[in-house]
Design a protein around this motif. Structure first.
Motif, mmCIF file in Angstrom:
data_model
loop_
_atom_site.group_PDB
_atom_site.id
_atom_site.type_symbol
_atom_site.label_atom_id
_atom_site.label_comp_id
_atom_site.label_asym_id
_atom_site.label_seq_id
_atom_site.Cartn_x
_atom_site.Cartn_y
_atom_site.Cartn_z
ATOM 1 N N UNK C 149 0.827 -1.253 0.062
ATOM 2 C CA UNK C 149 -0.089 0.488 0.469
ATOM 3 C C UNK C 149 1.386 1.232 -0.069
ATOM 4 N N UNK C 153 1.717 8.210 -6.175
ATOM 5 C CA UNK C 153 1.573 8.636 -7.520
ATOM 6 C C UNK C 153 1.966 9.848 -8.658
ATOM 7 N N UNK C 233 -1.508 2.206 -13.710
ATOM 8 C CA UNK C 233 -2.561 1.102 -12.448
ATOM 9 C C UNK C 233 -2.391 1.057 -10.957
ATOM 10 N N UNK C 236 -2.900 4.818 -9.947
ATOM 11 C CA UNK C 236 -4.490 5.095 -9.851
ATOM 12 C C UNK C 236 -4.286 4.524 -8.813
ATOM 13 N N UNK C 237 -4.767 3.167 -8.085
ATOM 14 C CA UNK C 237 -5.476 2.190 -7.159
ATOM 15 C C UNK C 237 -4.611 3.087 -6.207
ATOM 16 N N UNK C 238 -3.165 2.692 -6.356
ATOM 17 C CA UNK C 238 -1.918 2.956 -4.985
ATOM 18 C C UNK C 238 -2.146 1.701 -3.791
ATOM 19 N N UNK C 239 -2.929 0.872 -4.018
ATOM 20 C CA UNK C 239 -1.881 -0.110 -4.303
ATOM 21 C C UNK C 239 -2.389 -1.203 -4.798
#
Lengths: 290, 401, 348
Positions: C149, C153, C233, C236-239
């Protein structure tokens, strides 16, 4: 010493299962040119069915039922997904079998839920103790069952008319068509047999490892690698490939358990690069080979 | 030609979605986002959690809601995936305008959601809280709060309770062996067990590790047998725990000196191994078997209330600990909003952080600015030691008799 | 420009113009539709476009069924995440992600491309399992199976690109770039040599095309593009976790390419739109349980392969050809010496 013996026994047990799976794959490939990525899913579905019905039926009828269902599964898959695609390229057929594997995985998830299911061993006997290692009864059944299934299949291919027709088609499909062997029938029967072999593998394996909707992927890849290791051309190769792969995996589990998957698969790839025809001389894996 | 087709397809995609809009918070209702795993490999646990939320919703609205306003749960599915959990938190906050988020129920989706809660500055209460860095320490999340203690605390508490029982029983072990899975919560439990063993002067004779997808544990159990410990401690998830138990069976090893400090649903485990678990001890929470909870147990009242509320919605059914956990998160939010006197995110967050000795159906909770999950003491006071008799479970905890 | 190359250049320019139109549409969209949910769907589609283009180039142009695409996406994602968390500039991290994926593809490609077509497919498929295993086991570096996690970004100066709009533009800027790359490859002499290898290795070798090198180059290119997709990706999702790069991703990307059509970038666009719509709008509306996804997409793959192996775009093309050949039946035959449209089209 007994630790090594224990791993050896593990390896032989694993190898027996992989031999069964890779036999189904190799048989299908030799006679139909289809590389069945869904073979592992066949095993998984059969295994889950076996576990689910275990409490409702005695063992022998259950085994027969599961095998019959497995044959049916293979035949149905052939009719709806393989036969209509006969004219397509090998890659397209691979994609189709991958799609099938996912459909089966999804259906298993919907039908059986997401938890791994377990069942008891075939018989509730105490394990054997041999030279400091322990062999459970189910392990013995796995090995024996696999051996019997393989021997019966090979004999059937050798001695029966149907079996000879399958072999002829594998050797020279044009010639065998001229001799009256229908290629459609060959594909149909072969996939049915593959389904049956997968059902045996699933039933044998279920008491040992349990079965869940995710189990198919693992078995599919390992079965494919084992088949390829054995040379993908010959049925004997399927056996050698399966056994070797099982022993390789047991060794990897012993040496570096957390990386065992990568080590086993990686070793197979290296082996193939060095010896593309696999362990026995089959169709061969190298680019440009016939 | 192709471009027209493409544009057409995109238009088709856009049209139905133009209808969606961001709905603000109604004057009359309190909107709370709820993330559960309805599909994917966490779905069966998610189903239990969903029931806990259902029970909580009814219980809250029957009592008049929160601060006089009706409570509305906006339930979404994270498909047991981190990525989906992240997207759902964003959706719940940005589009639905929820005041807070409850869940998700998986350890890594929960940590993922926590990081989003921090960036969006919305309080989040999740049930599992294993991943150390999110819930405790210098990188602790500011806006997310967990209901489960750290893996190490759980492991420590597990062995400590067992040693208490052993002492009361006159059978204190001098040595133990530890068998643990290598990933996730189990190795944390195992390290807690090791700490507790060291503190108590108990020798750890051997430590066996195995990966989650192991098929055959006879080699590891053979090693345990050769070491000959007084007690074997197992820390695993369900699948490999079953394999370990089978291996013990194969090797004719006893089960009544086995302590399970594992992350399992007790009934699922028993369904899978049956009598092979006879005599085993299990770390448990009151919520695992409400009927076995003694009257003087600190959480006895909360567990009874929870069970009543649960059976109000699901008559005749026994709840699981996962339902208790999700139920507690909802109650905690209610109490935090009450303490804060409003649904303002900052106030609610501060109110949550001030919890100290809070009692819920799952666990006692006390938070500090750098620990957003229960402490080891909280866990110990909330937990029990169970023994499987072959037909059912019995509470054998030395203290909570 | 002579008679032979003019149609080819025209085709290339036509495609580039088409892509420009798409680009304009995509960049203008947020001004018309500010709704977060819609933009998120487009971001998802963009992610699929980037990763699927990797498969499309490899499979469509070179005939290599690179089933290991998710593994390369994973390499890109984890490289970006690990470097980014360590404090590396996120843009540099993206570049490293692409290079790392390319490097891994190069090393593996040298080994795996020695194997015949089907064996290659099996080995590539195995890469997915191997990647999952390594990520899960190498916990010191990757945080293990539970995932990583706090992935940083990208930002442009002071402007953090983590908002929905920011990620939308970022993702589609790269998607258009990748599609353009695929276009340019296709319409170049290099691309034609790749197509030749796909159609006949023996013949192209006879004409002096370095077959093994072409295949390796396309394999590396597909890995690099997939790696880029993985890194985006992760932004974007950060995890990220190994689950995100498993068989589900392979299935979705394969459906995108097969349903859309593997031969052109238009197939990727159509396929991505179809998959995103189906996954996020249609299926949830029809079915209560999310578990139906596997069955549906697996079934689509089987059916699409049997009924429409060239994909939706292929079907449209055939329909157009049928229509135009009917219309043109009345006209006189084309003058001798000019390559007919038909023969060129069929090699698309």
């Amino acid at each position: 010493m007994d630790k090594y013996l224990q791993f050896l026994i593990s390896g032989i047990a694993l190898g027996s299962v992989y031999s069964l799976v890779s036999l189904g794959i190799t048989l299908a490939f030799r006679t139909t040119g289809v590389l069945n990525f869904a073979q592992g899913s066949f095993v998984m579905v059969s295994g889950l069915t076996f576990i689910t019905l275990r409490d409702d039926m005695p063992l022998i009828p259950l085994l027969l039922l599961v095998i019959a269902l497995g044959v049916l599964l293979g035949a149905v898959v052939e009719r709806i997904a393989i036969a209509p695609a006969r004219h397509l390229t090998h890659e397209s057929l691979v994609i189709i079998t991958i799609g099938l594997a996912e459909v089966l995985r999804g259906l298993a998830l919907l039908t059986f839920g997401d938890r791994t299911k377990y069942t008891d061993s075939f018989v509730a006997w105490r394990p054997l103790h041999v030279a400091g290692a322990t062999v459970s009864m189910q392990t013995l059944f796995v090995v024996l069952g696999a051996v019997v299934a393989v021997v019966v299949t090979l004999l059937a291919l050798e001695r029966t008319r149907l079996g000879r027709a399958l072999r002829a088609s594998a050797m020279d499909s044009d010639m065998s068509i001229l001799c009256g062997v229908s290629p459609k029938m060959v594909t149909f029967v072969t996939l049915g047999v593959a389904g049956g072999l997968a059902a045996i593998a699933g039933s044998l394996l279920a008491p040992v490892t349990g079965m869940g909707f995710e189990s198919g992927l693992d078995l599919a890849i390992k079965g494919l690698f084992a088949a390829v290791l054995g040379g993908l051309g010959s049925l004997k190769g399927a056996l050698w490939g399966g056994m070797t792969f099982g022993l390789l995996e047991a060794f990897a589990l012993f040496a570096v358990p957390t990386y065992s998957v990568s080590i086993t698969l990686g070793l197979v790839v290296l082996l193939l690069v060095v010896r593309p025809q696999g362990l026995t001389s089959g169709t061969g894996a190298r680019v440009g080979a016939l | 030609m192709k471009t027209i087709v493409l544009a057409g397809l995109t238009a088709v995609a856009v049209l139905p979605l133009a209808a969606c809009g961001s709905s603000g918070n109604d004057g009359d209702t309190v909107k709370i986002g709820v993330i559960v795993s309805e599909s994917g490999d966490g779905a069966s646990i998610g189903a239990d959690e969903a029931k806990g939320y259902d029970a909580a919703l009814k219980s809250l609205n029957d009592a008049g809601g929160i601060a006089g306003k009706k409570v509305e749960f906006i339930k979404v599915d994270d498909k047991s995936q981190d990525a989906t959990a992240v997207l759902k938190v964003r959706e719940l906050v940005n589009e639905e305008g929820v005041v807070a988020v409850l869940g998700p129920g998986g350890a890594s989706p929960a940590s993922a959601a926590a990081s989003v809660a921090d960036s969006l500055q919305v309080p989040l209460i999740a049930f599992p809280s294993n991943k150390g860095e999110t819930w405790e320490g210098k990188n602790v999340s500011s806006w997310a709060f967990g209901v489960a203690a750290s893996g190490e605390s759980i492991g420590e508490g597990c062995l400590a309770k067992y040693l208490d029982w052993a002492e009361a029983n006159g059978s204190t072990p001098a040595s133990i062996a530890i068998g643990a899975e290598t990933d996730g919560a189990p190795p944390q439990y195992a390290s807690g067990v090791t700490t507790a063993a060291e503190d108590a002067g108990v020798d750890v004779l051997t430590r066996q590790d195995w990966p989650a997808d192991v098929v055959d544990l006879t080699p590891q159990m053979t090693n345990v047998r050769s070491a000959d410990p007084d007690t074997l401690v197992v820390s695993a998830y369900l699948e490999s725990d079953v394999q370990a138990t089978r291996a013990l069976e194969q090797l004719d090893m006893p089960s009544d000196n086995v302590l399970q400090c594992s992350s399992i649903v007790l009934s699922d485990y028993i369904d899978s191994v049956g009598k092979a678990a006879t005599g085993m001890k299990f770390m448990a929470l009151g919520a695992d078997d409400p009927a076995k909870v003694p009257a003087d147990f600190p959480l006895a009242d909360e567990i009874k209330d929870f069970r009543t509320a649960y059976q109000n919605v699901f008559p005749g059914e026994e709840p699981s600990r996962f339902a208790a956990g999700s139920y507690q998160t909802a109650m905690m939010l209610r109490d935090a909003i009450k303490d804060a006197g409003s649904t303002d995110p900052d106030a609610v967050r501060d109110a949550l952080e001030a919890f100290d000795g809070y009692e819920g159906a799952y666990s006692i909770i006390s938070y500090t600015p750098d620990r957003h999950r229960p402490s080891a003491e909280d866990y110990q006071d909330s937990s029990l030691l169970f023994e499987y008799t072959g037909t059912g479970f019995e509470n054998v905890s030395a203290d909570a008799k | 420009m002579d008679r032979l190359t003019l149609p080819l250049v025209r085709r290339r320019n036509r495609d580039i113009t088409g892509l420009a139109v798409v680009a304009v549409f995509v960049f203008a969209l947020p001004f018309a539709v500010a709704d977060d949910g819609t933009l998120r769907l487009f971001i998802l589609a963009g992610t699929y476009v980037v990763i699927a283009t990797g498969l499309q180039m490899c499979f469509g142009y070179a005939g290599l069924l690179n089933l290991g695409i998710p593994a390369f996406a994973a390499v890109g994602a984890y490289t970006y995440a690990i470097l980014g968390r360590d404090g590396t500039n996120p843009w540099v991290a993206v570049l490293c992600a692409v290079l790392a994926a390319a490097l891994v593809a190069a090393v593996l490609g040298v080994l795996v491309l020695r194997l015949r077509a089907l064996y290659f497919a099996i080995a590539a498929f195995g890469l997915v399992l191997i990647a999952d295993n390594i990520i899960s086991a190498w916990t010191d570096v990757t945080d293990g199976a539970e995932g990583m996690i706090g992935v940083p970004q990208l930002s442009l100066g002071d402007l953090l690109l983590g908002s929905t709009e920011g990620t939308y533009y970022l993702m589609w800027a790269f998607a258009i770039a990748v599609l353009l790359l695929s276009l340019l490859v296709r319409h170049s002499a290099y691309g034609r040599s790749v197509l030749a290898v796909r159609d006949s290795e023996v013949a192209s070798a006879a004409f002096g095309v370095p077959v093994r090198r072409r295949l390796l180059e396309m394999f590396v290119l597909s890995g690099a593009v997939a790696g880029l997709g993985g890194a985006l990706y992760a932004h974007d999702i950060t995890v990220i976790s190994p689950k995100a790069f498993g068989v589900e991703l392979l299935l979705l990307v394969t459906v995108v390419v097969v349903v859309g059509g593997k031969d052109t970038i238009w197939g990727v666009l159509v396929g991505a739109a179809a998959v995103v719509l189906l996954q996020n709008e249609i299926l949830p509306a029809v079915f209560a349980s999310g578990n139906i996804e596997l069955v549906v997409f697996g079934g689509i793959l089987v059916v699409a392969m049997i009924l429409a192996p060239t994909g939706v775009v292929g079907l449209i093309r055939e329909a157009v050809q049928l229509a135009s050949s009917r219309v043109g039946r009345g006209r006189r035959a084309e003058p001798a010496g000019e390559p007919s449209r038909e023969t060129e089209e069929s090699h698309a």
